[in-house]
Design a protein around this motif. Structure first.
Motif, mmCIF file in Angstrom:
data_model
loop_
_atom_site.group_PDB
_atom_site.id
_atom_site.type_symbol
_atom_site.label_atom_id
_atom_site.label_comp_id
_atom_site.label_asym_id
_atom_site.label_seq_id
_atom_site.Cartn_x
_atom_site.Cartn_y
_atom_site.Cartn_z
ATOM 1 N N VAL A 1 0.881 -1.169 0.000
ATOM 2 C CA VAL A 1 0.000 0.000 0.000
ATOM 3 C C VAL A 1 0.917 1.217 0.000
ATOM 4 N N LEU B 1 -1.030 5.502 3.481
ATOM 5 C CA LEU B 1 -0.992 5.078 4.886
ATOM 6 C C LEU B 1 -0.844 6.288 5.809
ATOM 7 N N LEU C 1 -9.775 1.177 1.088
ATOM 8 C CA LEU C 1 -8.396 0.711 0.950
ATOM 9 C C LEU C 1 -8.331 -0.809 0.834
ATOM 10 N N GLN C 2 -9.185 -1.508 1.589
ATOM 11 C CA GLN C 2 -9.184 -2.974 1.510
ATOM 12 C C GLN C 2 -9.573 -3.448 0.120
ATOM 13 N N ILE D 1 -6.460 -6.081 0.136
ATOM 14 C CA ILE D 1 -5.717 -6.358 1.363
ATOM 15 C C ILE D 1 -6.690 -6.697 2.487
ATOM 16 N N LEU E 1 -4.058 -4.572 6.721
ATOM 17 C CA LEU E 1 -4.149 -3.109 6.644
ATOM 18 C C LEU E 1 -3.888 -2.480 8.007
ATOM 19 N N LYS F 1 -0.319 -2.245 9.015
ATOM 20 C CA LYS F 1 0.438 -1.205 8.316
ATOM 21 C C LYS F 1 0.156 0.191 8.869
ATOM 22 N N THR F 2 -1.086 0.433 9.277
ATOM 23 C CA THR F 2 -1.446 1.772 9.758
ATOM 24 C C THR F 2 -1.162 1.963 11.251
ATOM 25 N N TYR G 1 -11.874 -3.116 11.645
ATOM 26 C CA TYR G 1 -11.451 -3.218 10.251
ATOM 27 C C TYR G 1 -12.166 -4.387 9.565
#
Length: 345
Positions: A73, A78, A177-178, A183, A188, A191-192, A244
């Motif tokens: 990503v 991010l 974003l997914q 992802i 996700l 990463k965030t 999420y």
């Protein structure tokens, strides 16, 4: 096909149950940790930084052991997402400090219609009359059982607007974003979380000092407070993952509407565990809210079945958003030109 649908339904229930249980648990733990009758740890932003630091650590261990795979990503996305998410957390804290509890609750309730409008603007998403009606019922019910005194000032109103807009945008972005990068929810989050933790651990103590007038470095840590912080951080991992997961499987609107079940649970447990007052008005509001959630679930299911009739060849595993996009494609072009894609898990 039937077994896949049953398995998907069990997963859906599991995701919601994990979110409700972990969210209610973390509220109860934080109440004991932060209240004056508990350990008086009044550093909400720093505590949230601890939450994301532990979540980031879990994600790091998971990637290192091969339990989850890291997918690409872009870093700018991010960072942008993390800034919006931290703006949401900070805005909510300032809104609670500057406004009355009643107005704070109203601002939280406004997130449902705001998310609906933002999804309409950003993704051209439309809602049936039944869904709109159920949203109104839920908002009225939660409003009746939570809103008391309503006082507002200009600074508080601006902070509330910032908090509502950033929270709504953050929740919509989780699902976007997914889908965009195919992802998973945990990937996700892993990463965030480090970026959010970094921002909050650096800036959180300053925000807390402005809000409470106290420095976290002057707080006298006890063994009980440490245990509560560890419990809160552990529950935060499950809470973040399930958030999420739920938004990825459903939508930001569904997460907001059905998420108010947590409000009902918190009021009930507050009455059972902390001797909080539970009035007839509270009970009536909770009943109305639950009825609204039932209507919403029915309306969404009816909409799914309607879409399934229009697209009989579409997989049951498609998300609401993907089915809607395919439906729009059918209406705008011949069926032979539409590619029926399979949902990315």
């Amino acid at each position: 096909m039937e077994s896949e649908k049953k398995s998907s339904s069990i997963s859906d229930v599991g995701a919601w149950a994990m979110n409700v249980v972990s969210s209610v648990g973390i509220i109860m733990a934080n109440k004991q940790l932060m209240s004056n009758t508990g350990y008086a740890f009044g550093f909400a932003s720093s505590l949230t930084g601890f939450h994301f630091a532990v979540t980031a650590l879990v994600g790091l261990v998971s990637n290192a052991t091969g339990y989850s795979a890291s997918k690409y990503v872009p870093m700018w996305e991010l960072i942008w997402f993390s800034l919006v998410a931290n703006m949401s957390i900070t805005g909510m804290n300032f809104s609670l400090m500057l406004n009355s509890v009643g107005f704070y609750q109203i601002s939280k309730l406004s997130m449902i219609p705001v998310v609906c409008v933002m999804e309409w603007i950003l993704h051209n998403k439309h809602y049936s009359r039944e869904v709109k009606l159920s949203v109104v019922v839920v908002v009225i019910g939660v409003g009746v059982c939570t809103v008391t005194d309503v006082k507002v000032n200009l600074k508080g109103f601006m902070c509330a607007c910032l908090a509502v807009l950033s929270t709504s945008l953050q929740q919509i972005s989780i699902g976007s974003l997914q889908k965009k990068y195919s992802i998973g929810s945990f990937e996700l989050l892993s990463k965030t979380a480090p970026i959010q933790a970094l921002f909050l651990l650096i800036l959180g103590p300053f925000v807390d000092y402005y809000l409470s007038g106290k420095l976290i470095t002057n707080y006298k840590m006890s063994s009980g407070a440490i245990l509560c912080i560890l419990l809160s951080c552990s529950l935060a991992v499950f809470c973040n993952v399930s958030q999420y997961l739920c938004i990825g499987r459903f939508s930001a609107v569904s997460f907001q509407v059905l998420g108010h079940m947590k409000t009902v649970c918190v009021l009930t447990l507050g009455w059972l565990l902390f001797d909080s007052e539970l009035t007839f008005k509270n009970i009536m509001g909770m009943v109305i809210a639950v009825v609204g959630m039932v209507i919403y679930s029915w309306a969404v299911e009816a909409e799914k079945q309607s879409n399934a009739k229009i697209l009989p060849h579409a997989k049951n595993s498609l998300t609401e958003e993907e089915i809607r996009l395919l439906k729009d494609g059918v209406e705008k072009s011949p069926l032979k030109d539409v590619e029926l894609g399979e949902a990315q898990g």
